[in-house]
Design an enzyme around this catalytic site. Structure first.
Site, PDB file in Angstrom:
ATOM      1  N   GLU A  93      40.746   1.255 -29.518  1.00 59.70           N
ATOM      2  CA  GLU A  93      39.512   1.451 -29.195  1.00 59.70           C
ATOM      3  C   GLU A  93      39.510   1.437 -27.543  1.00 59.70           C
ATOM      4  O   GLU A  93      39.439   0.416 -27.022  1.00 59.70           O
ATOM      5  CB  GLU A  93      38.472   0.605 -29.829  1.00 59.70           C
ATOM      6  CG  GLU A  93      38.086   0.516 -31.247  1.00 59.70           C
ATOM      7  CD  GLU A  93      37.495   1.905 -31.789  1.00 59.70           C
ATOM      8  OE1 GLU A  93      37.367   2.660 -30.714  1.00 59.70           O
ATOM      9  OE2 GLU A  93      37.391   1.922 -32.872  1.00 59.70           O
ATOM     10  N   CYS A 132      31.685   0.651 -23.078  1.00 53.69           N
ATOM     11  CA  CYS A 132      32.565   1.887 -23.416  1.00 53.69           C
ATOM     12  C   CYS A 132      31.771   2.818 -23.812  1.00 53.69           C
ATOM     13  O   CYS A 132      32.283   4.095 -23.592  1.00 53.69           O
ATOM     14  CB  CYS A 132      33.493   1.195 -24.529  1.00 53.69           C
ATOM     15  SG  CYS A 132      32.490   0.601 -25.995  1.00 53.69           S
TER      16      CYS A 132
END
Ligand code: NAD
Length: 504
Positions: free
Chosen positions: A258, A292
Site C-alpha cells: 500500500e 495516502c
C-alpha cells in the site's frame, strides 16, 4: 502540562511502563512543538530473528484454534480499543500532529475492523466445486498462512496495523509489526492494549502472537528477508515499495503493498459546486495533506473554473492552521523539517514550470522545531514537473480542462494512482469514470472526495502494485492459503482413458 509529561501519563494509562520510554537510542519528537517526548530502544538484527521465531511458534498453535474462537480475541481487542479510545486517539494526535477528531477517527477505524473481523471469523468460506469425476467431491479449504509481517507508515500509525492484524488473527496467523520509526509510542500502546485482550481471552492464545519491532528501515528489511514470513503487508512510500517488492518476490513471499497516492479529482460542468468545494477542501487540506488518499490534483471544467477556484483559494487563505491539541485548528503540523523542505522544493519546481502559487509559507509559532504551513493551491498551465509525483504535504495542483476524455486521460497519466473522484450530475460522465475505461485507481468515487475510506471495502490498490489490498471485502484471502481437496467416495479410481497399471 508539557506534552512530554502528558505523553508519559497517557502511556501509563494505556499500560506501557515508564522504563520503556527513556534511555533508548531512538529519539521521539512530537511534531506539535518539536519537543522530545521519549527515547525508546531499537531492535538489533538478532532480536528480529528471535521475534519471528517466537511468532512462528505461536502460529503453529494458533492455527489449530477454531476460527470463531480466534474471532473472540479480536472482539476483546475491539472492546479494549473502545475503552481506551480517548487516550489512544490523543496519543496519535501528539505523536503525528493530527487534530483530535482525526486521532479519534483513526481509533474508530480500528474498532470497525475488529467488528468486521469478528463476523469474518465465521465466514472463511471455501467453495464446493462440481467435479467431472463420478463418485467424487471437490472443494476448497482455506488454511492459516503463517507469520504475517506488517510494516506501517507514520501517518496512520495505528489503523494500518489493525487492518492487517485483525484479519491475520482471525485467519489463524501471528503478526510481527515494524511500525514507522517516527511513531513508536502509539505502537507500544497498541501492543499493551493487545496484551490486555490476550489476558482476558485465556490460555489458548499462545505467547508470541504479536511481536513489535521498534526500529528503522534495517529492521523492516530483516523482516522482509526472513524465510519464516510468508506474507509482508508494507504501507509507505512508493520508494519503500520498490525496495521491498523485489526482495519478497526473490523468495516467493507474498506482498501487500500500500504505497503513495498522487490522487486526483475532476469537477464537471454539472457538479454541485458547494458539495465539491467542501469535499475538495477537506480532501486536500485534511491531516495537512499527509494522507495516502489526499487530493493532490484537480481538473476543473473551464465553464465552472472561475466559480470554484477563487472560492477554494479563499478557503485556503482562511483555514486555521495551528496546534492540533488545542482543538481549534483544522490543519496541524507537518511531521518534520524534511517534509517541510520537500514541500518548498515542490512549490519552487511548480513555479519554474509556470505555476501560480497561493499559500505554502511557513506559519510561525513559538516552537522553532515545529513545522506548520499554510496549505498551498497551485494553478498549473498543464500537468508537468512536481504534479506528476506525490509530495507528502498540503499542495493541490489545479488545472483547467475543456474535454472530458482529455481530463480522464490526464487523470490517469501519473504513476501513483490510489484514490480518485469525480463531481458530476451527468450519469454518463459518472458511469464512464467508474467503467473499465475510466479511473484506473483502486478507489474511484462519485460526488465524494478521495479520502475517508470505510473498512468494509477493500482498501487501496495503487495501479502500479497491481492492487495491493487490505481491510474489507475478500481481502482476508491474502492472509490464508487455499487448498483444493478431492475426495473419492466411489469404489474405482478413474485414470485417463487407456491407462492401467498391473498392481498384483
Ligand atoms: P516510508 O516509506 O518512509 O516508511 C514507511 C515504512 O517503511 C516505515 O516503517 C519505514 O521504516 C519502512 N521502510 C522504509 N524503507 C524500507 C525498506 N527498504 N525495507 C523495509 N522497510 C522499509 O513512508 P512514510 O513517510 O512513513 O509514510 C508516508 C508514505 O506512506 C506516503 O507515500 C503515503 O502515501 C504512504 N501511505 C500509503 C498508505 C496506503 O494505504 N496506500 C497509507 C499510509 C501511507
Amino acid at each position: 502540562m508539557s506534552i512530554a509529561k502528558e505523553t508519559g501519563e497517557l502511556l501509563s494509562k494505556l499500560g506501557v511502563s515508564g522504563s520503556a520510554l527513556s534511555g533508548g537510542d531512538l529519539v521521539v519528537r512530537s511534531p506539535v512543538t518539536g519537543e522530545e517526548i521519549a527515547r525508546v530502544g531499537q531492535v538489533s538484527g538478532a532480536d528480529v530473528g528471535k521475534a519471528i521465531d517466537a511468532a512462528h511458534a505461536a502460529f503453529l498453535k494458533w492455527r489449530l484454534v477454531p476460527a470463531p474462537r480466534r474471532g473472540e480475541l479480536v472482539r476483546l481487542l475491539g472492546e479494549e480499543l473502545r475503552a481506551h479510545k480517548e487516550e489512544l486517539g490523543r496519543l496519535v494526535s501528539i505523536e503525528v500532529g493530527k487534530i483530535p477528531s482525526e486521532g479519534l477517527g483513526e481509533v474508530q477505524e480500528m474498532i470497525d475492523i475488529c467488528d468486521f473481523a469478528v463476523g469474518l471469523s465465521r465466514q472463511l468460506y471455501g467453495l464446493t466445486i462440481a467435479t467431472e469425476r463420478s463418485g467424487h467431491r471437490m472443494m476448497e479449504t482455506w488454511h492459516p498462512l503463517g507469520v504475517v509481517g506488517v510494516i506501517s507508515a507514520f501517518n496512520f500509525p495505528v489503523a494500518v496495523w489493525s487492518w492487517n492484524a485483525a484479519l491475520a488473527l482471525v485467519c489463524g496467523d501471528s503478526v510481527v509489526w515494524k511500525p514507522s520509526e517516527k511513531t513508536p509510542l502509539t505502537a507500544l500502546a497498541c501492543e499493551a492494549i493487545f496484551a490486555r485482550a490476550v489476558k482476558r481471552f485465556g490460555d489458548d492464545a499462545p505467547e508470541g502472537l504479536l511481536k513489535v519491532l521498534i526500529g528503522g528501515a534495517d529492521a523492516g528489511e530483516a523482516l522482509v528477508d526472513h524465510a519464516k514470513v510468508p506474507l509482508v503487508s508494507a504501507t509507505g512510500s512508493t520508494r519503500m515499495g520498490r525496495a521491498v517488492g523485489p526482495r519478497l518476490a526473490g523468495r516467493f513471499a507474498r506482498a501487500i503493498l500500500e504505497l503513495g497516492g498522487n490522487n486526483a479529482g475532476i469537477v464537471c460542468p454539472s457538479a454541485d459546486l458547494d458539495m465539491a468545494l467542501r469535499a475538495i477542501a477537506f480532501g486536500a487540506m485534511g491531516t495537512a495533506g499527509q494522507r495516502c488518499t489526499t487530493l493532490r490534483r484537480l481538473f476543473v471544467h473551464e465553464s465552472v473554473y472561475d466559480q470554484i477556484v477563487p472560492r477554494l483559494k479563499k478557503a485556503y487563505e482562511s483555514v486555521s492552521v495551528g496546534n492540533p491539541l488545542e482543538g481549534k485548528a483544522l490543519v496541524g503540523p507537518l511531521i518534520d523539517k524534511s517534509a517541510f523542505d520537500n514541500m518548498q522544493k515542490a512549490l519552487e519546481a511548480a513555479k519554474a514550470a509556470g505555476g501560480s502559487v497561493t499559500g505554502g509559507a511557513r506559519v510561525e509559532t513559538d516552537h522553532a522545531g515545529a513545522y506548520y504551513v499554510r496549505p498551498a493551491i497551485v494553478e498549473m498551465p498543464s500537468q508537468t514537473g512536481p504534479v506528476l509525483e506525490e509530495t507528502f504535504a498540503p499542495i493541490l495542483y489545479v488545472m483547467k480542462y475543456a474535454d472530458f476524455d482529455d481530463a480522464l486521460a490526464q487523470h490517469n497519466a501519473v504513476g501513483a494512482g490510489l484514490s480518485s473522484s469525480i463531481f458530476t450530475r451527468d450519469l454518463q460522465e459518472a458511469e464512464r469514470f467508474l467503467s473499465a475505461e475510466g479511473s484506473d485507481c483502486g478507489i474511484a468515487n462519485v460526488n465524494i472526495g478521495t479520502s475517508g475510506a470505510e473498512i468494509g471495502g477493500a482498501f487501496g490498490g495503487e495501479k502500479e502494485t497491481g492492487g495491493g489490498r487490505e481491510s474489507g471485502s475478500d481481502a482476508w484471502k491474502a492472509y490464508m492459503r487455499r487448498a483444493t481437496n478431492t475426495i473419492n467416495y466411489s469404489k474405482a479410481l478413474p485414470l485417463a482413458q487407456g491407462v492401467s497399471f498391473d498392481i498384483d
